[in-house]
Design a protein around this motif. Sequence first.
Motif, PDB file in Angstrom:
ATOM      1  N   ALA A 172       5.900 -14.925 -12.451  1.00  0.00           N
ATOM      2  CA  ALA A 172       5.738 -14.321 -11.027  1.00  0.00           C
ATOM      3  C   ALA A 172       6.784 -13.891 -10.284  1.00  0.00           C
ATOM      4  CB  ALA A 172       5.046 -15.257 -10.159  1.00  0.00           C
ATOM      5  N   LEU A 173       7.612 -14.249 -10.569  1.00  0.00           N
ATOM      6  CA  LEU A 173       9.118 -14.081  -9.722  1.00  0.00           C
ATOM      7  C   LEU A 173       9.723 -12.385 -10.331  1.00  0.00           C
ATOM      8  CD1 LEU A 173      11.599 -14.559  -7.845  1.00  0.00           C
ATOM      9  CD2 LEU A 173      12.614 -15.661  -9.654  1.00  0.00           C
ATOM     10  N   VAL A 174       9.247 -12.247 -11.583  1.00  0.00           N
ATOM     11  CA  VAL A 174       9.825 -11.187 -12.274  1.00  0.00           C
ATOM     12  C   VAL A 174       8.659 -10.024 -12.062  1.00  0.00           C
ATOM     13  CG1 VAL A 174       8.900 -11.377 -14.438  1.00  0.00           C
ATOM     14  CG2 VAL A 174      10.938  -9.896 -14.103  1.00  0.00           C
ATOM     15  N   LEU A 175       7.326 -10.173 -11.748  1.00  0.00           N
ATOM     16  CA  LEU A 175       6.426  -9.166 -11.715  1.00  0.00           C
ATOM     17  C   LEU A 175       5.879  -9.223 -10.278  1.00  0.00           C
ATOM     18  CD1 LEU A 175       4.242  -9.230 -15.186  1.00  0.00           C
ATOM     19  CD2 LEU A 175       6.079  -7.384 -14.242  1.00  0.00           C
ATOM     20  N   GLY A 176       6.003 -10.364  -9.418  1.00  0.00           N
ATOM     21  CA  GLY A 176       5.586 -10.335  -8.298  1.00  0.00           C
ATOM     22  C   GLY A 176       5.477  -9.222  -7.246  1.00  0.00           C
ATOM     23  N   ASP A 177       6.773  -8.585  -6.957  1.00  0.00           N
ATOM     24  CA  ASP A 177       7.114  -7.403  -6.265  1.00  0.00           C
ATOM     25  C   ASP A 177       6.357  -6.437  -6.840  1.00  0.00           C
ATOM     26  OD1 ASP A 177       8.773  -7.519  -8.387  1.00  0.00           O
ATOM     27  OD2 ASP A 177      10.366  -6.555  -7.318  1.00  0.00           O
ATOM     28  N   GLN A 178       6.289  -6.072  -8.193  1.00  0.00           N
ATOM     29  CA  GLN A 178       5.663  -4.902  -8.775  1.00  0.00           C
ATOM     30  C   GLN A 178       4.204  -4.907  -8.693  1.00  0.00           C
ATOM     31  OE1 GLN A 178       7.085  -4.408 -13.109  1.00  0.00           O
ATOM     32  NE2 GLN A 178       8.875  -5.102 -12.535  1.00  0.00           N
ATOM     33  N   ALA A 179       3.653  -6.104  -8.721  1.00  0.00           N
ATOM     34  CA  ALA A 179       2.321  -6.352  -8.599  1.00  0.00           C
ATOM     35  C   ALA A 179       1.834  -5.971  -7.159  1.00  0.00           C
ATOM     36  CB  ALA A 179       1.775  -7.703  -8.969  1.00  0.00           C
ATOM     37  N   GLU A 180       2.631  -6.548  -6.260  1.00  0.00           N
ATOM     38  CA  GLU A 180       2.323  -6.238  -4.915  1.00  0.00           C
ATOM     39  C   GLU A 180       2.434  -4.877  -4.409  1.00  0.00           C
ATOM     40  OE1 GLU A 180       4.031  -7.492  -0.129  1.00  0.00           O
ATOM     41  OE2 GLU A 180       5.303  -7.933  -2.142  1.00  0.00           O
ATOM     42  N   SER A 181       3.251  -4.108  -4.953  1.00  0.00           N
ATOM     43  CA  SER A 181       3.558  -2.727  -4.521  1.00  0.00           C
ATOM     44  C   SER A 181       2.360  -1.906  -5.161  1.00  0.00           C
ATOM     45  CB  SER A 181       4.897  -2.119  -5.289  1.00  0.00           C
ATOM     46  OG  SER A 181       5.063  -0.918  -5.141  1.00  0.00           O
ATOM     47  N   SER A 182       2.058  -2.318  -6.493  1.00  0.00           N
ATOM     48  CA  SER A 182       0.799  -1.548  -7.128  1.00  0.00           C
ATOM     49  C   SER A 182      -0.488  -1.861  -6.294  1.00  0.00           C
ATOM     50  CB  SER A 182       0.603  -1.986  -8.631  1.00  0.00           C
ATOM     51  OG  SER A 182       1.826  -1.679  -9.330  1.00  0.00           O
ATOM     52  N   PHE A 183      -0.569  -3.005  -5.896  1.00  0.00           N
ATOM     53  CA  PHE A 183      -1.825  -3.396  -5.221  1.00  0.00           C
ATOM     54  C   PHE A 183      -1.878  -2.806  -3.889  1.00  0.00           C
ATOM     55  CE2 PHE A 183      -4.067  -6.094  -2.115  1.00  0.00           C
ATOM     56  CZ  PHE A 183      -5.164  -6.096  -2.742  1.00  0.00           C
ATOM     57  N   ARG A 184      -0.720  -2.694  -2.809  1.00  0.00           N
ATOM     58  CA  ARG A 184      -0.736  -2.103  -1.830  1.00  0.00           C
ATOM     59  C   ARG A 184      -1.025  -0.442  -1.885  1.00  0.00           C
ATOM     60  NH1 ARG A 184       4.088  -4.985   1.372  1.00  0.00           N
ATOM     61  NH2 ARG A 184       3.245  -3.700   3.245  1.00  0.00           N
ATOM     62  N   GLN A 185      -0.403   0.025  -2.930  1.00  0.00           N
ATOM     63  CA  GLN A 185      -0.429   1.619  -3.135  1.00  0.00           C
ATOM     64  C   GLN A 185      -2.109   1.712  -3.330  1.00  0.00           C
ATOM     65  OE1 GLN A 185       1.948   2.950  -6.001  1.00  0.00           O
ATOM     66  NE2 GLN A 185       4.033   2.191  -5.042  1.00  0.00           N
ATOM     67  N   ALA A 186      -2.498   1.091  -4.336  1.00  0.00           N
ATOM     68  CA  ALA A 186      -3.990   1.037  -4.650  1.00  0.00           C
ATOM     69  C   ALA A 186      -4.675   0.971  -3.473  1.00  0.00           C
ATOM     70  CB  ALA A 186      -4.355   0.382  -5.602  1.00  0.00           C
ATOM     71  N   MET A 187      -4.590   0.170  -2.402  1.00  0.00           N
ATOM     72  CA  MET A 187      -5.190  -0.026  -1.165  1.00  0.00           C
ATOM     73  C   MET A 187      -5.288   1.066  -0.336  1.00  0.00           C
ATOM     74  SD  MET A 187      -7.316  -2.931  -1.262  1.00  0.00           S
ATOM     75  CE  MET A 187      -7.408  -2.253  -2.888  1.00  0.00           C
ATOM     76  N   LEU A 188      -4.062   1.565  -0.172  1.00  0.00           N
ATOM     77  CA  LEU A 188      -3.577   2.743   0.578  1.00  0.00           C
ATOM     78  C   LEU A 188      -4.657   3.984   0.076  1.00  0.00           C
ATOM     79  CD1 LEU A 188       0.201   2.337   1.343  1.00  0.00           C
ATOM     80  CD2 LEU A 188      -1.753   2.273   2.857  1.00  0.00           C
ATOM     81  N   VAL A 189      -4.625   4.346  -1.062  1.00  0.00           N
ATOM     82  CA  VAL A 189      -5.288   5.355  -1.552  1.00  0.00           C
ATOM     83  C   VAL A 189      -6.595   5.204  -1.309  1.00  0.00           C
ATOM     84  CG1 VAL A 189      -6.045   6.509  -3.771  1.00  0.00           C
ATOM     85  CG2 VAL A 189      -3.641   5.750  -3.477  1.00  0.00           C
ATOM     86  N   SER A 190      -7.051   3.902  -1.803  1.00  0.00           N
ATOM     87  CA  SER A 190      -8.756   3.773  -1.461  1.00  0.00           C
ATOM     88  C   SER A 190      -9.382   3.376  -0.124  1.00  0.00           C
ATOM     89  CB  SER A 190      -9.191   2.635  -2.425  1.00  0.00           C
ATOM     90  OG  SER A 190      -8.542   1.300  -2.016  1.00  0.00           O
ATOM     91  N   GLN A 191      -8.264   3.352   0.921  1.00  0.00           N
ATOM     92  CA  GLN A 191      -8.372   3.073   2.225  1.00  0.00           C
ATOM     93  C   GLN A 191      -9.105   1.665   2.184  1.00  0.00           C
ATOM     94  OE1 GLN A 191     -10.937   6.119   3.833  1.00  0.00           O
ATOM     95  NE2 GLN A 191      -9.079   7.525   3.980  1.00  0.00           N
ATOM     96  N   GLY A 192      -8.656   0.667   1.528  1.00  0.00           N
ATOM     97  CA  GLY A 192      -9.111  -0.678   1.493  1.00  0.00           C
ATOM     98  C   GLY A 192     -10.222  -0.993   0.870  1.00  0.00           C
ATOM     99  N   ASP A 193     -10.495  -0.319  -0.089  1.00  0.00           N
ATOM    100  CA  ASP A 193     -11.813  -0.339  -1.047  1.00  0.00           C
ATOM    101  C   ASP A 193     -11.446  -1.100  -2.379  1.00  0.00           C
ATOM    102  OD1 ASP A 193     -14.057  -0.700  -2.285  1.00  0.00           O
ATOM    103  OD2 ASP A 193     -14.440   1.465  -2.243  1.00  0.00           O
TER     104      ASP A 193
END
Length: 502
Positions: free
Chosen positions: A440-461
């Motif tokens: 989680a320490l090594v992949l946590g920031d990458q997963a958070e970044s990918s998740f937030r980018q996907a949420m921004l693209v889909s407008q929270g969907d």
Amino acid sequence: MEELSALAEGFGHALTWYNVALMVLGITLGVVIGVLPGLGGANGVAILLPLTFSMNPTSAIIMLTSIYWGALFGGAITAILFNIPGEPWSVATTFDGHPMAQRGRADEALVGAFTSSFVGAIFAVALITFLAPAVAKFALKFGPAEFFAVQFLTFASFLGMGRGTPWKTLASMCLGFALASVGLDGVTGSLRMTFGYDELLNGFKFLVAVIGLFGIGEILTSMEDGLKFSGADAKLRMDAVIRTWKQLPRMFGTFIRSCIVGCWMGITPGGATPASFMGYGLAKRFSKRGHNFGKGELEGVVAPETAAHAAGTSALLPMLTLGIPGSPTAAVLLGGLLIWGLQPGPLLFVEQKEFVWGLIASMYLGNVVGLIMVLTCVPLFAAILRVPFSIVAPVIVVICAIGAYTVNNSMFDVWMMLAFGVMGYLFSKLGYPLPPLVLALVLGDQAESSFRQAMLVSQGDVTVFWSNWLSGSIMTLGVILAFWPLAQGLMNRFGRSRPAAA
């Protein structure tokens, strides 16, 4: 057959005495870098990169990639003999490698690790040789949703197929996510949990955490046990080599699964560290001896080493074909290519054909030379076991401190290493697993970044993760694995509550 003829020309360029000498030198340096905790392949390649500026690009890249192969091989040595991963991806190797060493089977564990590493790397090089255009085209389909789906699958597979209590695994993973979120928020620019320390603006350094959790934590545990070295004799006996090689064909399925997982994680890119965890978890789930994993099972060494080397090698594929590095070391190599005036991408295979195929040929040769060298040098590394632990322990602590300090040339990292060492010791005493926290320490920031980018693209969907077959299938598999321990517990409880048949 065009690839084979081009590869033959590449061997002609790689098999000069000068390039072979650079290959041997690079692998030797790489093994040393892999053995020493905290240095790592990326740091080693970055430090030695200036030495190659006077070389021609083909010779320079051969030496740098040979350092990479050596670091991949060397990480398993301290993981098996000392239970201290020389590289992050060697963490999973400690699960069964060190118990094998404690039971007097260190030579078998080392032979199995080196051989499986060779198999994983050769599989990935063959993939680069023949499937580069198709794989590169497939990797272009990955967006934020697909990247998060892969990362979620990595976490879920470790939760669903990991060892120990699922709740402790989840708690350890959540702590890792919390540590990964420390520092500057890449989206909003706000500070998170730095508590006034400027050194935490960029978060916790992964290598510092790993050195402390495993290196210092292991030393503290061993000190409590009475300064006894927990390793065993690891003389390289030919009968052990032959005996180990005879067992490996029975693990054909494990090799194939780990190679596929490793290449997938290297190309997407997920990285060698999660690939090793996933390879281990899948082997444990599908092996007939899965119940014995963690107690000294050879298959538990073969699976993560094969996956890690396949991932580490295949990470060079998107770097060469797309200019997208699949690992930190590939990013350093990408910088070297740009310095030498080479632009990675599809045109590289046309405009710099001699360079590309010379590099690919050196990948085959480098792994063959690396396997021979590590097998013949095992007695030299095993000789460390003859030194009393009261001498070895301070040396390891000093090496760990140097490794932590060189990350940022900061004493703050050394103090953080000691803090993580105490945390590792407490986790060991309380029975909480360390690998989920590290993952989680090594992949946590990458997963958070990918998740937030996907949420921004889909407008929270959140249905964006099921918007196409690729991300949808990966996410569905991840959800199944995440809830598998709960479903398994309910099934077991339901089975016990049913009345016995008359």
